[in-house]
Design a protein around this motif. Structure first.
Motif, short mmCIF file in Angstrom:
data_model
loop_
_atom_site.label_atom_id
_atom_site.label_comp_id
_atom_site.label_asym_id
_atom_site.label_seq_id
_atom_site.Cartn_x
_atom_site.Cartn_y
_atom_site.Cartn_z
N MET A 246 0.87 -1.17 0.01
CA MET A 246 0.08 -0.11 -0.03
C MET A 246 0.81 1.27 0.05
O MET A 246 0.66 2.40 -0.68
N SER A 250 -0.28 3.28 -2.91
CA SER A 250 -1.45 4.26 -2.64
C SER A 250 -0.97 5.45 -2.14
O SER A 250 0.17 5.85 -1.83
N LEU A 276 -6.48 -1.24 -1.71
CA LEU A 276 -5.14 -1.97 -2.18
C LEU A 276 -5.40 -2.28 -3.49
O LEU A 276 -4.57 -2.03 -4.60
#
Ligand code: AMP
Ligand code: TRP
Length: 332
Positions: A246, A250, A276
């Motif tokens: 992540m 992200s 995710l």
């Protein structure tokens, strides 16, 4: 000032995955501006375990395409196939004269391979680290961007360099493992069993060629548990791996949200994985699409390989001439 020389290679043994991307290729891309880079497809190394002639070319072209799609620019770096540079096997032969059976048999990666394929313990496998040393020393590289799993091989490359220098004359620099931002990234398999790898556990490995649905399916199945029961608990490694993925794909605000939920014991892993999966699919999509386009253009890939081989041979021939002279192989 001349730039420092960098070498790294990836074996053409299957589809590239997130471990290859974050452990190796991302470093290559960051280095291409400021270093003199030689990156190659280690097709000879692939032959030690994957000798099928029908698959070799497809595998080599795929690795090449996936590297370019990940951001490597063949105009900035030498991007080539190991087998297109005959100076590499020549140096390998010379280095073999001071590589010893005992030390080669002790290498953990060799022992693993013996365990996995007891019926195929070939000499190429035993001398794998010598060929790898030749790949690096042929350009007299000082920096080698690789994952943690390759550190022992690098140590051996330094030993072979030292031995050559001690026996003949100071000639090879000692190459060091290098990571662009000092991170040792190791991506684990999504089921928490070992590292992501090209040849094992495909259901728990995300490949750069996986489509959006497959990526989402694999992430939704990733190993989790009932969640922490006390604030700020230590994360099990499979949860750490999800947070690492992540963190790599992200937005930082999103990672912060889930991290604080974890620390407050109210995380819902299903939600985290859904997020995710979205972000990972969006991350891989452009790489996959660009790589697929490139693989359709064989003429372009061939041109890139040829151009890369020329650059690599220009540097390699200087080294091999020097090594031969020092060893006394100059009769004319
Ligand atoms: P290989 O797939 O073994 O040819 O590895 C190519 C490069 O990717 C090497 O630099 C490895 O260290 C790196 N690599 C492979 N698997 C992983 C992983 N799971 N995590 C991080 N780096 C990896
Ligand atoms: N052994 C490396 C791996 O499995 C691949 C490799 C071959 C390599 N020759 C190299 C990496 C030279 C760096 C430099 O990942």
């Amino acid at each position: 000032m001349s730039k420092e020389i960098v070498v790294s290679g990836i074996r053409s043994t299957g589809h590239l995955h997130l471990g290859n991307y974050f452990g190796a290729i991302q470093n290559y891309v960051m280095m291409q501006e400021n270093y003199d880079c030689y990156f190659f497809v280690a097709d000879y190394h692939a032959l030690t375990t994957h000798p099928d002639p029908k698959e070799l070319k497809t595998n080599v072209f795929r690795v090449l395409a996936e590297n370019i799609a990940s951001g490597l620019d063949p105009e900035k770096v030498a991007l080539y196939a190991q087998s297109d540079v005959p100076e590499i096997p020549e140096l390998y032969l010379l280095l073999n004269m001071s590589a010893y059976k005992g030390e080669l048999e002790k290498v953990p990666t060799f022992k693993d391979k013996v365990r996995q394929h007891p019926d195929n313990v070939n000499a190429g496998l035993l001398t794998y680290p010598v060929l790898m040393a030749a790949d690096i020393l042929i350009h007299r590289a000082v920096k080698v961007p690789v994952g943690k799993d390759q550190e022992q091989h690098l140590e051996m490359a330094r030993n072979f360099a030292q031995r050559f220098n001690g026996r003949y004359s100071e000639f090879f620099p000692e190459p060091q493992v290098f990571r662009f931002n000092n991170d040792t990234v190791k991506i684990m398999s999504l089921d928490g069993n070992g590292k992501m790898s090209k040849s094992e556990n495909a259901n728990n490995t995300i490949f750069l060629s996986d489509d959006d649905d497959l990526i989402k399916k694999k992430i939704m199945k990733a190993k989790t548990d009932a969640g922490p029961t006390e604030p700020n608990a230590v994360m099990p490694d499979y949860i750490q791996n999800l947070f690492l993925l992540m963190h790599l794909t992200s937005k930082p605000e999103i990672v912060d949200i889930y991290r604080s939920q974890y620390n407050n014991c109210n995380i819902r892993y299903g939600d985290m994985k859904k997020q995710l999966a979205e972000d990972m699919a969006a991350f891989v999509r452009p790489i996959r699409e660009h790589a697929a386009e490139l693989q359709k253009d064989e003429a372009l890939l061939k041109k890139i390989l040829k151009q890369g081989a020329e650059k690599a041979r220009a540097s390699a021939s200087v080294t091999i001439d020097g090594a031969r002279k020092l060893m006394g192989i100059n009769y004319y």
